[in-house]
Design an enzyme around this catalytic site. Structure first.
Site: not given
Ligand SMILES: *Cc1c(COP(=O)(O)O)cnc(C)c1O
Length: 362
Positions: A131, A36
């Site tokens: 969250r 992302k």
């Molecule tokens: C963004 C996200 C991740 C990845 O997070 P990082 O800290 O970049 O490894 C994993 N799971 C969810 C649900 C996320 O929103």
């Protein structure tokens, strides 16, 4: 080359992904590579898959669709709960999504039936970060319903910590997730393939815990891309922290007084505190701004210091050797700056695998 641009070292991303995949494999954990922060870059996704991640995840279905169109053929997981309004798209382009609402799963079920597909669901559990996630006490009821939906396959459970409230993954909350997986399996007589423990913030736990329990997947973005763990942003041993560089071009380079003059009110982005009077200083303006990047997340090269930024201008104290108009300055980025730069239509991307020198020595 055009500026501003992100220079992306795929060889360093590969090294980071491969190192984490191998270290976690030793603990029985596989890696879902999260794209992302790269706006679903197919180049990055393909590199992650070559480095051994088992599947790709992204928070936006549009990114997943774009990666599919570009030929990325792994399993794709939508890691943000689907919008009801996008359920059809989600079923069409992602094999799996992370879910916490029965209304959404119901709509995914309808879409799956229409498209004659099966859609995989990982139920997210709230373990304190506040969250996304189903409260543990409600999980049995949600699983019972989920198992009844046609076209839906319950793939497993997961949790996400450290994103909203900064709650650290630890032995207690990870053991709770493991226990929930085991209890669901015995209550419902099912097997859960996936117990997804979290994101890059889970790495300290994953490498340090005496026992990782049932956790067999982590969803990793930042640790792979930037080589840091997000709880304290420490570099991870053996990983590259410089896979991404942001290059901007100088459009003004002058010696000016260090203090503004005139009646001082707010700037476009709130109040600007005046520094000490340091007499005349070399000030440089780079053609990049808040439309392109989070200026607070940029690290200037030695000898330069960021003074401020507006929509389109980054003002830098250039010390004793001010760069000339037309020259370029390269910055390191944190996660927030990377996310913004990757999503700015004004910032181009240049993918490389290192210079000729690097290739000869490696
Ligand atoms: C963004 C996200 C991740 C990845 O997070 P990082 O800290 O970049 O490894 C994993 N799971 C969810 C649900 C996320 O929103």
């Amino acid at each position: 080359m055009s500026a501003p641009r992100l220079e992306i070292r795929l060889d360093r991303i590969h090294h980071n992904a491969r190192t984490l995949v191998q270290r976690l494999a030793a603990r029985g954990i596989s890696v879902t590579g999260i794209t992302k922060a790269t706006l679903g870059s197919p180049e990055v996704a393909s590199e992650l898959l070559r480095a051994g991640v088992t599947s790709i995840g992204d928070s936006r279905i549009e990114n997943i669709e774009a990666m599919r169109l570009a030929g990325v053929s792994s399993t794709m997981t939508l890691i943000r709960s689907p919008m009801l309004s996008q359920a059809d798209q989600v079923v069409a382009h992602a094999e799996v999504s992370l879910n916490s609402e029965l209304d959404v799963i119901a709509r995914l079920s309808t879409a799956a039936a229409e498209q004659q597909r099966t859609h995989g669901v990982v139920l997210m559990v709230e373990l304190g970060d506040l969250r996304e996630g189903i409260l543990p006490g409600d999980l049995d009821a949600v699983v019972r319903q989920t198992l009844r939906f046609p076209g839906i396959a319950l793939r497993g459970i997961g949790t996400n910590l450290a994103c909203q409230s900064g709650v650290a993954p630890d032995e207690r909350n990870m053991a709770e997730l493991s226990a929930l997986a085991t209890s669901l399996e015995s209550t419902f007589g099912i097997g859960l393939d996936v117990v997804s423990g979290g994101n890059s913030a889970n790495l300290d736990w994953a490498f340090g815990a005496p026992d990782v329990g049932r956790i067999n997947d982590l969803r990793l973005g930042e640790a792979i891309l930037l080589g840091r763990e997000p709880l304290q942003r420490r570099p991870i041993d053996g990983l590259h922290t410089d896979a991404f560089t942001l290059v901007a071009e100088v459009i003004e380079s002058k010696t000016k007084p260090s203090l503004a003059w005139g009646a001082i009110h707010q700037t476009a982005f709130g109040r600007q505190s005046a520094g000490p009077d340091r007499g005349d200083t070399a000030r440089v303006i780079l053609a990049i701004g808040r439309q392109d990047v989070d200026p607070a997340g940029l690290e200037a090269p030695a000898g330069l210091a960021i003074l401020g930024a507006s929509s389109d201008h980054l003002v830098v104290d250039a010390g004793r050797f001010p760069p000339a108009v037309g020259s370029e300055v390269a910055f390191q980025l944190n996660y927030s700056a990377l996310l913004a730069a990757m999503t700015s239509p004004f910032v181009s991307r240049v993918f490389t695998r290192g210079s000729c020198d690097d290739e000869r020595t490696s």
